[in-house]
Each structure stands twice: as structure tokens, then as C-alpha cells.
Design a protein around this motif. Structure first.
Motif, PDB file in Angstrom:
ATOM      1  N   ALA A   1      -3.746  -3.215  -1.420  1.00 53.44           N
ATOM      2  CA  ALA A   1      -4.929  -2.352  -1.335  1.00 53.44           C
ATOM      3  C   ALA A   1      -4.515  -0.931  -0.989  1.00 53.44           C
ATOM      4  O   ALA A   1      -3.454  -0.723  -0.378  1.00 53.44           O
ATOM      5  CB  ALA A   1      -5.892  -2.878  -0.264  1.00 53.44           C
TER       6      ALA A   1
ATOM      7  N   THR B   1       0.852  -1.179   0.000  1.00 56.97           N
ATOM      8  CA  THR B   1       0.000   0.000   0.000  1.00 56.97           C
ATOM      9  C   THR B   1       0.891   1.234   0.000  1.00 56.97           C
ATOM     10  O   THR B   1       2.118   1.126   0.127  1.00 56.97           O
ATOM     11  CB  THR B   1      -0.953   0.009   1.202  1.00 56.97           C
TER      12      THR B   1
ATOM     13  N   ILE C   1      -5.342   2.377  10.259  1.00 53.21           N
ATOM     14  CA  ILE C   1      -5.549   0.977   9.923  1.00 53.21           C
ATOM     15  C   ILE C   1      -5.570   0.135  11.192  1.00 53.21           C
ATOM     16  O   ILE C   1      -6.416  -0.757  11.370  1.00 53.21           O
ATOM     17  CB  ILE C   1      -4.449   0.491   8.959  1.00 53.21           C
TER      18      ILE C   1
ATOM     19  N   SER D   1     -10.015  -3.670   6.022  1.00 55.67           N
ATOM     20  CA  SER D   1     -11.151  -4.506   5.626  1.00 55.67           C
ATOM     21  C   SER D   1     -10.684  -5.731   4.862  1.00 55.67           C
ATOM     22  O   SER D   1     -11.246  -6.827   5.008  1.00 55.67           O
ATOM     23  CB  SER D   1     -12.145  -3.699   4.786  1.00 55.67           C
ATOM     24  N   GLU D   2      -9.637  -5.586   4.055  1.00 55.02           N
ATOM     25  CA  GLU D   2      -9.121  -6.730   3.307  1.00 55.02           C
ATOM     26  C   GLU D   2      -8.429  -7.719   4.237  1.00 55.02           C
ATOM     27  O   GLU D   2      -8.564  -8.943   4.079  1.00 55.02           O
ATOM     28  CB  GLU D   2      -8.157  -6.258   2.223  1.00 55.02           C
TER      29      GLU D   2
ATOM     30  N   THR E   1       3.289   3.363  -3.466  1.00 58.55           N
ATOM     31  CA  THR E   1       2.744   2.022  -3.658  1.00 58.55           C
ATOM     32  C   THR E   1       3.662   1.184  -4.543  1.00 58.55           C
ATOM     33  O   THR E   1       3.862  -0.009  -4.289  1.00 58.55           O
ATOM     34  CB  THR E   1       1.337   2.097  -4.277  1.00 58.55           C
TER      35      THR E   1
ATOM     36  N   GLU F   1      -8.885   0.590  13.065  1.00 59.57           N
ATOM     37  CA  GLU F   1     -10.005  -0.104  12.407  1.00 59.57           C
ATOM     38  C   GLU F   1      -9.966  -1.600  12.716  1.00 59.57           C
ATOM     39  O   GLU F   1     -11.016  -2.216  12.958  1.00 59.57           O
ATOM     40  CB  GLU F   1      -9.942   0.146  10.906  1.00 59.57           C
TER      41      GLU F   1
ATOM     42  N   GLU G   1      -7.107   2.972   2.762  1.00 57.94           N
ATOM     43  CA  GLU G   1      -8.453   2.939   3.342  1.00 57.94           C
ATOM     44  C   GLU G   1      -9.110   1.566   3.242  1.00 57.94           C
ATOM     45  O   GLU G   1     -10.137   1.327   3.881  1.00 57.94           O
ATOM     46  CB  GLU G   1      -9.349   3.997   2.685  1.00 57.94           C
ATOM     47  N   ARG G   2      -8.507   0.644   2.484  1.00 59.12           N
ATOM     48  CA  ARG G   2      -9.090  -0.694   2.351  1.00 59.12           C
ATOM     49  C   ARG G   2      -8.215  -1.803   2.931  1.00 59.12           C
ATOM     50  O   ARG G   2      -8.581  -2.971   2.875  1.00 59.12           O
ATOM     51  CB  ARG G   2      -9.379  -0.993   0.873  1.00 59.12           C
ATOM     52  N   VAL G   3      -7.066  -1.440   3.468  1.00 58.73           N
ATOM     53  CA  VAL G   3      -6.160  -2.464   4.008  1.00 58.73           C
ATOM     54  C   VAL G   3      -6.820  -3.232   5.144  1.00 58.73           C
ATOM     55  O   VAL G   3      -6.800  -4.468   5.190  1.00 58.73           O
ATOM     56  CB  VAL G   3      -4.833  -1.825   4.461  1.00 58.73           C
TER      57      VAL G   3
ATOM     58  N   ARG H   1     -11.187  -9.566   5.985  1.00 59.57           N
ATOM     59  CA  ARG H   1     -11.863 -10.504   5.087  1.00 59.57           C
ATOM     60  C   ARG H   1     -11.072 -11.803   4.965  1.00 59.57           C
ATOM     61  O   ARG H   1     -11.640 -12.900   4.983  1.00 59.57           O
ATOM     62  CB  ARG H   1     -12.046  -9.873   3.707  1.00 59.57           C
TER      63      ARG H   1
END
Length: 337
Positions: A293, A222, A329, A300-301, A229, A332, A296-298, A304
Motif C-alpha cells: 500500500a 511501500t 504510520i 489502515s490496511e 516502492t 495512526e 497513507e494507507r499502510v 483491517r
């Protein structure tokens, strides 16, 4: 999910532990590389009050069980009960050629090693005679002069690192938790690691993984912008290739059908072709090992992929990031429970 701060082996790690506690991390881990992790953690224990402190990892076979038992007991005292003993075997060349220590049947030796450490702790806790008779280790002498007595904070939890199913099963049987190696994929975790842990738990007369700590540090690609990135992408590919050049880690490749890749990387490593090694890690392989990712999506991934298995995590990010980059992160992930 607990989120930990993983440090390098640099001198002065205690200052980073103070920062990690201030930033809100749950744990702070110090590896055994250029410096011994135990003195740094002892200092950190006197300068922090909340954060858990542990070794990730201390080399078990470079020490005998008595030495390790004493070190871990003392660190539990220094930290007021916040110490976690993370141990691993290392690979044969380092144990035999760097430390000049014996090597044989690493999984069986590790099982006996940890049982010996626990026998020593039990002797101190209960006052009963020390009588551990094993194939690799024997401990039969403990006089009052050398007995520290029961630790007021209890014995520290033990987390064992491993990759192969034999060592993983040992963790399930005689440890309190398991370090999932960074060189692991979600598929390997679910199809090899978890079944091996359950097998070890069953051998110990336990069922399921309730109360058992599973700590994983997935690679993360990321960055704050495209250039950052891209730099992260290159660094992670090289790190995956570095691990993949070691035969002990090839079963992960084999599970995915990437036959021969380990041998290719091993050959390139002997030539010192590190950049070319990184190029051999294609997008499919990168995606299997790493969470790729935007920031902002690290979280949640990661949740998952691993949220139902890991109890604590960190970020395997062999690249630099701006100050404060990981904190959102981290929060979260912690909020997810």
C-alpha cells in the motif's frame, strides 16, 4: 495497538533504543544475530525511561534455563521493570552445529524450558526449595549465595516465537505472549496460529486470549515514490523466498496450496540463485504475506487485516526509508487503540 521498533543486530543498539523512545515507539526489540542482545539492552535500560525493551529473539536452546533466568532477572533490574524476554528455538543445525547444544522434540523441550525458568524465578521470589525435575532439564540446587531474591519489579513477561501449531500451543500454555513470525499470512494466523494458542490456553486452564500478548510483524511494501516502492517490492519478495526455502516454514505454503514451491526455493538457495528465488514469489503470494500500500494507507490496511488479533506490531521492511518515514504510520496505529 502498541507499535515497536525492531532493530538489526548491529553493535551499539542502545543508541537506536534511545531514538526509538524519543520517536514515540512503545517497545524496542534486539535480535540475537552478530551480537548478544542482553548487554545492549542493559545499556539501553540505563539510557531510557519509558520504552519497553526486549529480545526478539534470544535463543533458548543455546543456553540452559538457569542462565536464561539469571539474564532475564538482571535485565528486569537494569530496565526498572521494562524488560520482555522474547525467546525462540532456532532450527536444529544452528543449535547442534553452531552452539554444540542438544536438540530433541523442540516443542516439548521448550515447554519444559520455560517451566524451568519460572520454577527458578519462583524459588527466588518465595524462598522455597528449587526442585524442578524434567525429562530435558533438572534444577535442584539453589543456595543463598547464588539467590538474588525477589525482583522488586516482578518477573519479566515471556513471549515465545514459533510457526508450527505445536510450538504455538506451548506459547499459549506457558508463555505470556506469542511472536507471530514474519513468514505468516493472515489466513495462517487465523486458521492455524490463533486456534493453537487457544488450545494451549485451554491446556493451562485458561479461556480466551485476554491479557495474552500477540506481536506480529507483517511484511510491508511501500515507498515515498515509484522507485522506492519498486525497491521495497523486490526486497520483500527476496525475503519471503529466503524464509520459504526452509522446510520448517513450508506448512504456510501448503495451507495456501502452493505445493512444491518450498522445494523449488530450497534447490535455488543451494545454488545461490537469490534473485531467481525472489522472482518465484508472484503477486498472489506477495499480497498474502505483505501489506502492499502507499504510505497513507499502510496503517489502515494493517488494522483491517490484523487489528482484532495483534496487540502489538512492527514493520517488516527489509529496505531503507527516509528518516521519519514510519512515524505517521506508527501514530495512526497507536491511535487506533
Amino acid at each position: 495497538m502498541k507499535v515497536d521498533f525492531g532493530m538489526g543486530g548491529e553493535f551499539g543498539a542502545w543508541d537506536r533504543a534511545v531514538e526509538a523512545e524519543t520517536d514515540g515507539y512503545d517497545g524496542c526489540w534486539v535480535p540475537e544475530t552478530q551480537h548478544d542482545p542482553f548487554p545492549a539492552l542493559a545499556v539501553a535500560g540505563t539510557r531510557t525511561s519509558r520504552i519497553q525493551l526486549g529480545t526478539s529473539i534470544a535463543l533458548a536452546f543455546a543456553r540452559n534455563p538457569m542462565s536464561m533466568a539469571v539474564l532475564a532477572n538482571d535485565l528486569q533490574l537494569y530496565t526498572g521493570g521494562r524488560f520482555i524476554l522474547g525467546v525462540g528455538s532456532q532450527i536444529k543445525p544452528h543449535i547442534t552445529r553452531r552452539f554444540s547444544m542438544p536438540w530433541s522434540a523442540p516443542a516439548a523441550r521448550m515447554r519444559e524450558y520455560l517451566l524451568a525458568v519460572r520454577a527458578i524465578w519462583k524459588c527466588w521470589e518465595t524462598g522455597e526449595s528449587l526442585r524442578f525435575l524434567g525429562e530435558h532439564y533438572t534444577h535442584t540446587l539453589m543456595t543463598p549465595f547464588f539467590n538474588p531474591g525477589p525482583n522488586p519489579h516482578g518477573n519479566p513477561p515471556v513471549i515465545l516465537a514459533g510457526v508450527g501449531p505445536k510450538m504455538t500451543a506451548v506459547a499459549g500454555e506457558v508463555a505470556d505472549g506469542f511472536f507471530v513470525h514474519g513468514f505468516s499470512t493472515e489466513r495462517y494466523l487465523r486458521e492455524v496460529t490463533v486456534p493453537a494458542l487457544l488450545s494451549g490456553r485451554s491446556a493451562a486452564g485458561l479461556s480466551g486470549l485476554d491479557g495474552f500478548e500477540i506481536s506480529g510483524i507483517p511484511f510491508v511494501v511501500t515507498g515515498a515514490d515509484a522507485a522506492a516502492t519498486a525497491a521495497a517490492d523486490s526486497a520483500v519478495r527476496k525475503q519471503i523466498a529466503f524464509y520459504g526455502s526452509t522446510p520448517a516454514y513450508w506448512p504456510v505454503f501448503e495451507l495456501h496450496g502452493w505445493h512444491g514451491l518450498g522445494e523449488e526455493l530450497n534447490t535455488l538457495s543451494k545454488r545461490g540463485e537469490w534473485d531467481e528465488m525472489g522472482r518465484r514469489i508472484n503477486d498472489e503470494i506477495l499480497d498474502a504475506f505483505a501489506v502492499v500500500a502507499p504510505p497513507e494507507r499502510v496503517a489502515s490496511e494493517m488494522l483491517r487485516r490484523y487489528g482484532d488479533v495483534l496487540t502489538r506490531t512492527s514493520f517488516y521492511a527489509p529496505f531503507s526509508a527516509p528518516e521519519g518515514f514510519w512515524q505517521p504510520i506508527m501514530r495512526e496505529l497507536q491511535a487506533a487503540g
